[in-house]
Design a protein around this motif. Structure first.
Motif, PDB file in Angstrom:
ATOM      1  N   GLY A  45       0.865  -1.183   0.000  1.00 17.29           N
ATOM      2  CA  GLY A  45       0.000   0.000   0.000  1.00 17.29           C
ATOM      3  C   GLY A  45       0.897   1.226   0.000  1.00 17.29           C
ATOM      4  O   GLY A  45       0.672   2.199   0.718  1.00 17.29           O
ATOM      5  N   ASP A  66       0.866  -1.905  -4.556  1.00 15.58           N
ATOM      6  CA  ASP A  66      -0.318  -1.094  -4.250  1.00 15.58           C
ATOM      7  C   ASP A  66      -1.485  -1.573  -5.101  1.00 15.58           C
ATOM      8  O   ASP A  66      -1.295  -2.078  -6.206  1.00 15.58           O
ATOM      9  CB  ASP A  66      -0.035   0.394  -4.531  1.00 15.58           C
ATOM     10  N   SER A 109       1.901   1.578   5.950  1.00 20.34           N
ATOM     11  CA  SER A 109       1.692   2.882   6.572  1.00 20.34           C
ATOM     12  C   SER A 109       0.380   3.475   6.060  1.00 20.34           C
ATOM     13  O   SER A 109       0.250   3.751   4.857  1.00 20.34           O
ATOM     14  CB  SER A 109       2.864   3.815   6.236  1.00 20.34           C
TER      15      SER A 109
HETATM   16  C1  LIG Z   1      -3.369   6.667   2.599  1.00 22.69           C
HETATM   17  S1  LIG Z   1      -2.475   5.887   1.311  1.00 22.69           S
HETATM   18  C2  LIG Z   1      -0.916   5.582   2.136  1.00 22.69           C
HETATM   19  C3  LIG Z   1       0.243   5.567   1.189  1.00 22.69           C
HETATM   20  C4  LIG Z   1       1.617   5.346   1.820  1.00 22.69           C
HETATM   21  N1  LIG Z   1       1.696   4.076   2.484  1.00 22.69           N
HETATM   22  C5  LIG Z   1       1.970   6.474   2.757  1.00 22.69           C
HETATM   23  O1  LIG Z   1       2.023   6.272   3.992  1.00 22.69           O
HETATM   24  O2  LIG Z   1       2.215   7.578   2.250  1.00 22.69           O
HETATM   25  C6  LIG Z   1      -3.202   4.273   1.222  1.00 22.69           C
HETATM   26  C7  LIG Z   1      -2.693   3.434   0.071  1.00 22.69           C
HETATM   27  O3  LIG Z   1      -3.169   2.081   0.248  1.00 22.69           O
HETATM   28  C8  LIG Z   1      -3.532   1.566  -1.018  1.00 22.69           C
HETATM   29  N2  LIG Z   1      -4.479   0.447  -0.820  1.00 22.69           N
HETATM   30  C9  LIG Z   1      -5.781   0.512  -0.452  1.00 22.69           C
HETATM   31  N3  LIG Z   1      -6.292  -0.731  -0.385  1.00 22.69           N
HETATM   32  C10 LIG Z   1      -5.302  -1.590  -0.692  1.00 22.69           C
HETATM   33  C11 LIG Z   1      -5.210  -3.013  -0.793  1.00 22.69           C
HETATM   34  N4  LIG Z   1      -6.266  -3.805  -0.548  1.00 22.69           N
HETATM   35  N5  LIG Z   1      -4.044  -3.567  -1.146  1.00 22.69           N
HETATM   36  C12 LIG Z   1      -2.965  -2.776  -1.410  1.00 22.69           C
HETATM   37  N6  LIG Z   1      -2.991  -1.418  -1.334  1.00 22.69           N
HETATM   38  C13 LIG Z   1      -4.144  -0.841  -0.974  1.00 22.69           C
HETATM   39  C14 LIG Z   1      -4.120   2.748  -1.748  1.00 22.69           C
HETATM   40  O4  LIG Z   1      -4.171   2.562  -3.146  1.00 22.69           O
HETATM   41  C15 LIG Z   1      -3.186   3.870  -1.295  1.00 22.69           C
HETATM   42  O5  LIG Z   1      -2.106   4.027  -2.180  1.00 22.69           O
END
Ligand SMILES: C[S@@+](CC[C@H](N)C(=O)[O-])C[C@H]1O[C@@H](n2cnc3c(N)ncnc32)[C@H](O)[C@@H]1O
Length: 198
Positions: A45, A66, A109
């Motif tokens: 993610g 992601d 995160s």
């Molecule tokens: C709030 S952002 C956080 C991004 C990064 N980890 C940070 O702390 O800056 C949440 C991220 O989780 C991803 N995400 C949401 N559901 C997910 C899933 N089931 N599997 C993988 N990634 C996911 C979204 O696409 C997004 O890029």
């Protein structure tokens, strides 16, 4: 198919507020990271890689995964711009279908709150983690003022710790690392770091 919100905001994701929050998270996280020079980190993610990209300088390898391919495109452009030879991206679908891709450490995160089935994703992550590997989770402490149909309103760390123990993690610890103003659906929030060792 419903458009994915993170696809829509990926190219504008790196606002000053988000960059600064990621920086503060990273500073709190770094003292707990170990054996980085010999380890493969999965930034799960990863978003635009605000945490994983800076960590490439200390890990042997960083894999970015992601659900949003537009987020992964942004990460890929950063990998190319910085000429990082130890960083790769993988789509969520490819990662799920590759049980042989095992990480030494996994970082989530501000991701877990966006995934509806917590038990299921923790098991999947565990299956993609080497024996003795570690999972680092940074997320919001449960906040009853927050209510959104698609987002968990944070987590009780004791409940999350119990979930890890029930799927066989040997040690699980957590602590509050940050208190932030108006970061969680415009509410003030505490952020925790949970470390689970397989
Ligand atoms: C709030 S952002 C956080 C991004 C990064 N980890 C940070 O702390 O800056 C949440 C991220 O989780 C991803 N995400 C949401 N559901 C997910 C899933 N089931 N599997 C993988 N990634 C996911 C979204 O696409 C997004 O890029």
């Amino acid at each position: 198919m419903e458009p994915k919100i993170f696809d829509q905001i990926a190219k504008q994701y790196d606002t000053e507020d988000r960059v600064q929050l990621a920086h503060r998270i990273l500073e709190k996280l770094k003292p707990f990271l170990n054996d980085t020079e010999t380890s493969c980190l999965l930034d799960f993610g990863c978003g635009t890689g605000l945490l994983g990209i800076p960590l490439t300088s200390q890990y042997k390898e960083v894999l970015f995964c992601d659900d949003s391919n537009v987020m992964l495109d942004v990460v890929l452009s950063k990998i190319k711009a910085e000429n990082l030879s130890n960083a790769k991206t993988i789509s969520l679908a490819d990662w799920i279908e590759s049980p042989t891709i095992l990480a030494d450490q996994i970082l989530l995160s501000l991701v877990l709150l966006h995934i509806p089935d917590t038990d299921s994703i923790l098991k999947t992550l565990s299956n993609h983690l080497k024996p003795n590997g570690k999972i680092f989770i940074v997320d919001f402490v449960k906040n009853e003022k927050v209510s959104h149909p698609k987002v968990h309103n944070g987590f009780l760390t004791e409940e999350l710790e119990q979930k890890f123990k029930s799927i066989g993690f040997r040690t699980v610890t957590s602590l509050v690392i940050l208190e932030e103003k108006k970061v969680f659906m415009n509410e003030d929030a505490s952020l925790f770091l949970l470390i689970a060792e397989k």
